[in-house]
Design an enzyme around this catalytic site. Structure first.
Site, PDB file in Angstrom:
ATOM      1  N   ASP A  23       0.883  -1.169   0.000  1.00 37.04           N
ATOM      2  CA  ASP A  23       0.000   0.000   0.000  1.00 37.04           C
ATOM      3  C   ASP A  23       0.920   1.217   0.000  1.00 37.04           C
ATOM      4  O   ASP A  23       1.565   1.506   1.007  1.00 37.04           O
ATOM      5  CB  ASP A  23      -0.899  -0.028   1.247  1.00 37.04           C
ATOM      6  CG  ASP A  23      -1.731   1.251   1.411  1.00 37.04           C
ATOM      7  OD1 ASP A  23      -1.667   2.133   0.526  1.00 37.04           O
ATOM      8  OD2 ASP A  23      -2.440   1.362   2.427  1.00 37.04           O
ATOM      9  N   LYS A  87       2.666  11.376  -3.406  1.00 36.04           N
ATOM     10  CA  LYS A  87       1.659  10.650  -4.183  1.00 36.04           C
ATOM     11  C   LYS A  87       0.694  11.603  -4.894  1.00 36.04           C
ATOM     12  O   LYS A  87       0.180  11.293  -5.973  1.00 36.04           O
ATOM     13  CB  LYS A  87       0.886   9.720  -3.247  1.00 36.04           C
ATOM     14  CG  LYS A  87      -0.125   8.811  -3.909  1.00 36.04           C
ATOM     15  CD  LYS A  87      -0.709   7.857  -2.891  1.00 36.04           C
ATOM     16  CE  LYS A  87      -1.797   6.986  -3.468  1.00 36.04           C
ATOM     17  NZ  LYS A  87      -2.342   6.075  -2.433  1.00 36.04           N
ATOM     18  N   GLU A 187      -7.195   0.447  -4.651  1.00 32.81           N
ATOM     19  CA  GLU A 187      -7.230   0.330  -3.196  1.00 32.81           C
ATOM     20  C   GLU A 187      -8.563  -0.243  -2.686  1.00 32.81           C
ATOM     21  O   GLU A 187      -8.555  -1.148  -1.855  1.00 32.81           O
ATOM     22  CB  GLU A 187      -6.940   1.701  -2.558  1.00 32.81           C
ATOM     23  CG  GLU A 187      -5.473   2.084  -2.720  1.00 32.81           C
ATOM     24  CD  GLU A 187      -5.189   3.564  -2.488  1.00 32.81           C
ATOM     25  OE1 GLU A 187      -6.083   4.285  -2.011  1.00 32.81           O
ATOM     26  OE2 GLU A 187      -4.060   3.996  -2.785  1.00 32.81           O
ATOM     27  N   ASP A 211     -12.970   5.389   2.463  1.00 30.98           N
ATOM     28  CA  ASP A 211     -11.543   5.470   2.816  1.00 30.98           C
ATOM     29  C   ASP A 211     -11.169   6.881   3.259  1.00 30.98           C
ATOM     30  O   ASP A 211     -11.084   7.797   2.444  1.00 30.98           O
ATOM     31  CB  ASP A 211     -10.706   5.040   1.597  1.00 30.98           C
ATOM     32  CG  ASP A 211      -9.203   5.009   1.890  1.00 30.98           C
ATOM     33  OD1 ASP A 211      -8.772   5.548   2.932  1.00 30.98           O
ATOM     34  OD2 ASP A 211      -8.462   4.451   1.060  1.00 30.98           O
TER      35      ASP A 211
END
Ligand code: ADP
Ligand code: MG
Length: 630
Positions: A23, A87, A187, A211
């Site tokens: 992850d 990211k 994800e 999330d």
């Protein structure tokens, strides 16, 4: 090096081998595997430490990188060389991120073009791919240390909303870190797999994955049928997360103490300490009613600080964050709307991300959907655990699971400087279709050569050429204006059809190839091994070629601009520009990517003021998009 063998038909490895799940998060990253004995996914960690590695890279004055907890300690004290949230920059140009430029405390190069964004630390330039590769390298090393075996293969997760370029950038970062990225998975799909959803053959259900991480929020609606996950919709806010909870707590305390935010900014050490205590308080309140901290432990001579104490109740915390939670619920409602569903259509709700530990968040989500949420798996590990489940399936260990046909090698075409631009990454499910737009490099260019290659190397000369054709009859237009859409379609039989079409004029051409024709298993293996052996050189060469291409484009554009607009430019400006151009020209002949980027940046600095004065559309158009060889 261990020999690997790959079954072309299934893409699975013939030999049992550890493939890790990763992850790569905005805030935290981690590695998980399927435990060889228990067959259950577990997150890797050293004995008593956390499995989470903060996704932060710090560079010291010599340019040495450190990653994780150590780097996190420099967030407030050395903001200009401590890179967090890399990211967010993956696959982005400055134009994509300029509205949030204030968010980054380090230097993001603002050259206002469509080319990919870079970060400058001292006199070094780092792409988001470089930065992510530092994190992945750290994860790889940790995993090797814990498992006591080399780790070379991984499944890496990305948000469901990541586009093609962002997925490719993630793949490249893996490669640069010395990892063979077997698959990039979403994800929310990974999180569902960690709960065992979709692993039963005839499991059919609709899932909402909520999330809430450190800096981002997203909700995805997934439909599973026959082991295939389809993303029906995604929604969210890329600037909302647990860090905002921390910020609200700090603001609350500042008000109580009687300090302003400006005062806090002048005391970096205090800012860093408060940030850590606020996060501490938030976590504490996930399982307690009150948080209390006595300030004398802080070394400060401000009297307001030495007398106050930091206190927060769950009740007050919930009041502070209520508007943010409300925003996430609105996103859930919009995601449902986009999927054409209502709350009653959702069979299962999966909670992901450290911030879903906050009871008020859980309650709000469960109230909105009208059923209990799944939160039994550790929310900050659940994505990595699911990636490990997927890795195990790819390793062929999970025999019951049906594997779809996939492409064993990447397919792409040649772009400027002989670079390989991948359209269909290896291990993509077939049938599949991918389209991308390109443009011309020269004014009046009437043809474009489309060369199709197969392989994992960054330069096409190291890959296998499958086909080539010329798209002719493009009407004369200035460079950068024609829009040529190239489509790669692999049908269920594995035949690749490449089509190129100039969108303004409609001229079109296509060709058919059999990608696997004449390739033996051993050759495929060799191509994969080569790509890993040469990954570092390849990516450095690519970066150099890209820097050169960009430098050359800026030179061409500047030259054109000067001849057209000579009257608008002062003598001094003309001289400074000529000097900067000469320096860039010289840099391009050398092998130093950072030097080229520095000189490109310097030329940009010099020309920016008068370019802004008179930039005309045709010229700005020429700077956009990618260029294929003429
Ligand atoms: P990302 O997906 O963005 O990498 P994570 O899923 O690791 O992020 O979530 C990180 C966030 O979770 C941080 O803001 C952290 O403070 C928060 N968090 C972690 N544990 C808890 C907890 N017990 N209570 C509340 N928030 C928590
Ligand atoms: Mg996450």
């Amino acid at each position: 090096m261990a020999k690997i063998s790959i079954n072309i038909a299934t893409g699975s490895l013939q030999q049992a081998e550890m493939i890790v799940g990763i992850d790569l998060g905005t805030t935290n990253s981690l590695v998980a595997i399927i435990h060889p004995e228990t067959k259950k996914p577990v997150a890797l960690k050293e004995h008593d430490s956390s499995s989470l590695v903060p996704s932060i890279v710090h560079f010291d004055e010599y340019g040495n990188a450190s990653v994780g907890e150590v780097a996190k300690g420099f967030l407030e004290t050395e903001p200009q060389n401590t890179i967090f949230s890399a990211k967010r920059l993956m696959g982005k140009s400055y134009n994509d991120v300029k509205n949030n430029a204030g968010f980054f405390t380090y230097k993001v190069i603002d050259d206002n073009t469509e080319s990919l964004v870079k970060v400058q630390v001292g006199n070094q330039f780092y792409s988001p791919i470089d930065l992510s590769s530092f994190i992945l390298k750290e994860l790889k090393q940790r995993a090797e240390h814990i498992l006591k075996t080399p780790v070379t293969k991984a499944v890496i997760t990305v948000p469901a909303y990541f586009n093609d370029a962002q997925r490719q950038a993630t793949r490249d970062a893996g490669k640069l870190a010395g990892l063979d990225v077997l698959r990039i998975i979403n994800e929310p799909t990974a999180a569902s797999l960690a709960y065992g959803l979709g692993l039963e053959k005839d499991d059919e259900r609709t899932i909402a994955v909520y999330d809430l991480g450190g800096g981002t929020f997203d909700v995805s609606i997934l439909k599973i049928t026959n082991g295939i996950f389809e993303v029906l919709s995604t929604n969210g806010d890329t600037y909302l997360g647990g860090d905002d909870f921390d910020r609200l707590i700090i603001q609350h305390w500042l008000k109580e103490i009687g300090l302003t935010e400006e005062e806090l900014h002048t005391n970096k050490q205090l800012a860093q300490t408060l940030r850590l205590i606020a996060e501490e308080a938030k976590k504490h309140l996930s399982s307690n009613e009150v948080f209390e901290f006595t300030l004398p432990e802080l070394t400060t001579n401000d009297s307001r600080l030495s007398t106050a104490s930091l206190r927060l109740t769950t009740y007050d915390f919930n009041l502070l964050i209520a508007p943010l939670i409300e925003k996430t619920i609105t996103s859930c409602s919009n995601a449902l709307k986009d999927a054409g569903l209502t709350t009653t259509d959702i069979d299962t709700i999966v909670m992901v991300g450290g911030s879903t530990r906050v009871p008020a968040v859980k309650n709000a989500v469960s109230t909105f959907f009208g059923k209990p949420v799944n939160d039994s798996v550790n929310p900050d590990e659940v994505v990595a655990l699911g990636a490990a489940v997927q890795a195990d399936i790819l390793a062929g260990n999970n025999k019951d699971f049906l594997l779809l046909d996939i492409t064993p090698l990447s397919l792409g075409l040649e772009t400027m400087g002989g670079l390989m631009d991948v359209l269909i990454p290896r291990n993509s499910k077939i049938p599949t279709k991918v389209g991308r737009q390109y443009t011309t490099y020269q004014d009046g260019q009437s043809g474009m050569r489309i060369s199709v290659f197969q392989g994992e190397r960054d330069l096409v000369k190291d890959n296998r050429k499958l086909a080539e054709f010329n798209l002719t009859g493009i009407p004369g237009m200035p460079a950068g204006l024609p829009k040529v859409e190239v489509n790669f379609l692999i049908n269920a039989d594995g035949i690749l059809v490449v089509t190129a079409k100039e969108l303004r004029s409609g001229v079109q051409q296509s060709i058919e190839v059999k990608p696997q024709y004449g390739l033996t298993d051993a050759e495929v293996e060799q191509m994969l091994l080569d790509s890993i052996t040469h990954a570092k050189d390849d990516i450095q060469t690519r970066a150099l070629v890209e820097a050169r291409t960009e430098g050359e484009q800026i030179l061409t554009v500047t030259e054109k601009f000067l001849t057209k607009n000579a009257s608008l430019i002062s003598k001094d400006e003309m001289l400074a520009t000529a000097n900067a151009m000469q320096a860039l020209q010289l840099a391009i002949t050398m092998e130093d990517k950072n030097l080229i980027q520095t000189k490109t940046e310097e030329l940009n600095e010099v020309t920016r003021p008068f370019a802004e004065r008179a930039m005309d559309a045709a010229i700005s158009g020429a700077m956009k998009g990618q260029n294929i060889m003429g």
